[in-house]
Every structure is written in structure tokens, then in C-alpha cells.
Motif scaffolding. Structure first.
Motif, PDB file in Angstrom:
ATOM      1  N   GLU A   7       4.987   3.058  -8.485  1.00  0.00           N
ATOM      2  CA  GLU A   7       5.529   4.245  -9.088  1.00  0.00           C
ATOM      3  C   GLU A   7       5.889   4.086 -10.564  1.00  0.00           C
ATOM      4  N   PRO A  36       0.881  -1.342  -0.069  1.00  0.00           N
ATOM      5  CA  PRO A  36      -0.076  -0.123  -0.070  1.00  0.00           C
ATOM      6  C   PRO A  36       0.790   1.287  -0.080  1.00  0.00           C
ATOM      7  N   GLY A  37       0.309   2.265  -0.412  1.00  0.00           N
ATOM      8  CA  GLY A  37       0.939   3.507  -0.395  1.00  0.00           C
ATOM      9  C   GLY A  37       2.104   3.750  -1.747  1.00  0.00           C
ATOM     10  N   SER A  38       2.952   4.570  -1.363  1.00  0.00           N
ATOM     11  CA  SER A  38       3.943   4.600  -2.386  1.00  0.00           C
ATOM     12  C   SER A  38       5.245   3.445  -2.405  1.00  0.00           C
ATOM     13  N   ASN A  39       5.247   2.968  -3.536  1.00  0.00           N
ATOM     14  CA  ASN A  39       6.205   1.704  -3.622  1.00  0.00           C
ATOM     15  C   ASN A  39       6.733   1.805  -5.078  1.00  0.00           C
TER      16      ASN A  39
END
Length: 177
Positions: free
Chosen positions: A69, A62-65
Motif C-alpha cells: 500500500e 499477498p493482497g493488501s499489506n
């Protein structure tokens, strides 16, 4: 691995390393293999959370990875008259202000590139790509030694090597590889 010791001392909440299956999943989603040293760092040190300044992104999740990206940037470049992001260069760290450190998984040494979009004024994105280090190992060594351009005291020293324009930017952005 020396960077594992430094990584743990810099971040007491270091994520656990990833296993081979997680790396295989990431590579499948990317469509190519991670640079071997980068894969080893994720497998033996941690799933991001270490490295210069803002620290390496997690591989997946989850989130920026890293995978998310990369896929987002490649999708935005697909079919564009002037692609922004070259194939095979994965963003591994954000410097903030839309700037990224990326590892070229197609280069033998895993050269580290800086994407700095502020010079963009329309047309080609090539002026936004810089060679930060000829290889991932050398880039990590500057972090371990505290001698990178990104260090707080860098402007006070005469020995700092600044990122230079990436010679391959134009060809890699137009070729799609």
C-alpha cells in the motif's frame, strides 16, 4: 504486552508474528525503518489482524499489506504536481472508502494520521490529512479502552477526541519527506 491479549481475544485466527528477517525485508523495501513500537507489534503480537475496526494490515504478502500500500501510494505521488502521500507515513489500517490510518515512521512517537480523501477537490491533498493521535501508543490505548472516535458508540459520548487537521501536511506533502 496487553494488546497481545486483546488482539487474541478479538481474532481467534490471528496471524503469527513476523520474525526479524521479515521486518528487515519490509524496511529494505520501504527504504526506512518502521517505527520501533510498530515493529515490536508485528514481531511480538501478530502480522496484522488486530486493532480497531478493520484491523491492522499484514506487513508483507499477498493482497493488501503495509509495504504494498505504501509503495503504491508513493509511486502515484512521485512526480505529481500535488503529491497525495507523504514519505515515511505507512498505511497500517484501512477504514474503508479509501480512508487509511497511517503511522508516521519519522515522528518520535509514531503519530497516527488519518487519510480521508473525501474532502479532496483538486490541488493540494493537505485537507485530506488529519492527526488521529500524537503517538502510536496513545492510539492503541484508545483502542484498548474502547474510547476512540472509531468506536460504534463514539457519537453518543462527550469525551471523544476527533482527528484534527495535520499541521505538517502541507510541508510534508511538498517536501517529499
Amino acid at each position: 504486552m496487553l494488546s497481545a491479549t486483546r488482539a487474541a481475544s478479538d481474532n481467534k485466527d490471528l496471524p503469527a508474528p513476523v520474525d526479524g528477517a521479515r521486518i528487515a525485508t519490509a524496511e529494505e523495501q520501504l527504504g526506512f525503518a518502521l517505527h520501533p513500537l510498530l515493529a515490536r507489534l508485528y514481531r511480538e503480537v501478530a502480522d496484522g489482524g488486530f486493532g480497531p475496526d478493520y484491523r491492522l494490515l499484514p506487513l508483507l504478502g499477498p493482497g493488501s499489506n503495509v509495504v504494498g500500500e505504501y509503495l503504491t501510494r508513493r509511486e502515484a505521488s512521485a512526480g505529481a504536481g500535488h503529491p497525495e502521500w507523504p514519505e515515511g507515513v505507512i498505511p497500517v489500517l484501512t477504514w474503508g472508502c479509501a480512508m487509511y490510518a497511517g503511522v508516521d515512521c519519522r515522528s518520535e512517537d509514531g503519530q497516527v494520521l488519518l487519510f480521508e480523501p473525501n474532502p479532496y477537490s483538486g490541488g493540494s491533498w493537505e485537507q485530506c490529512w488529519f492527526l488521529d493521535s500524537p503517538g502510536l501508543a496513545a492510539w492503541l490505548e484508545t483502542w484498548l479502552a474502547g474510547t476512540g472516535w472509531f468506536e460504534e458508540d463514539a457519537f453518543d459520548r462527550d469525551d471523544v477526541v476527533e482527528p484534527q487537521p495535520w499541521d505538517e501536511a502541507a510541508s510534508r506533502l511538498t517536501s517529499g519527506t
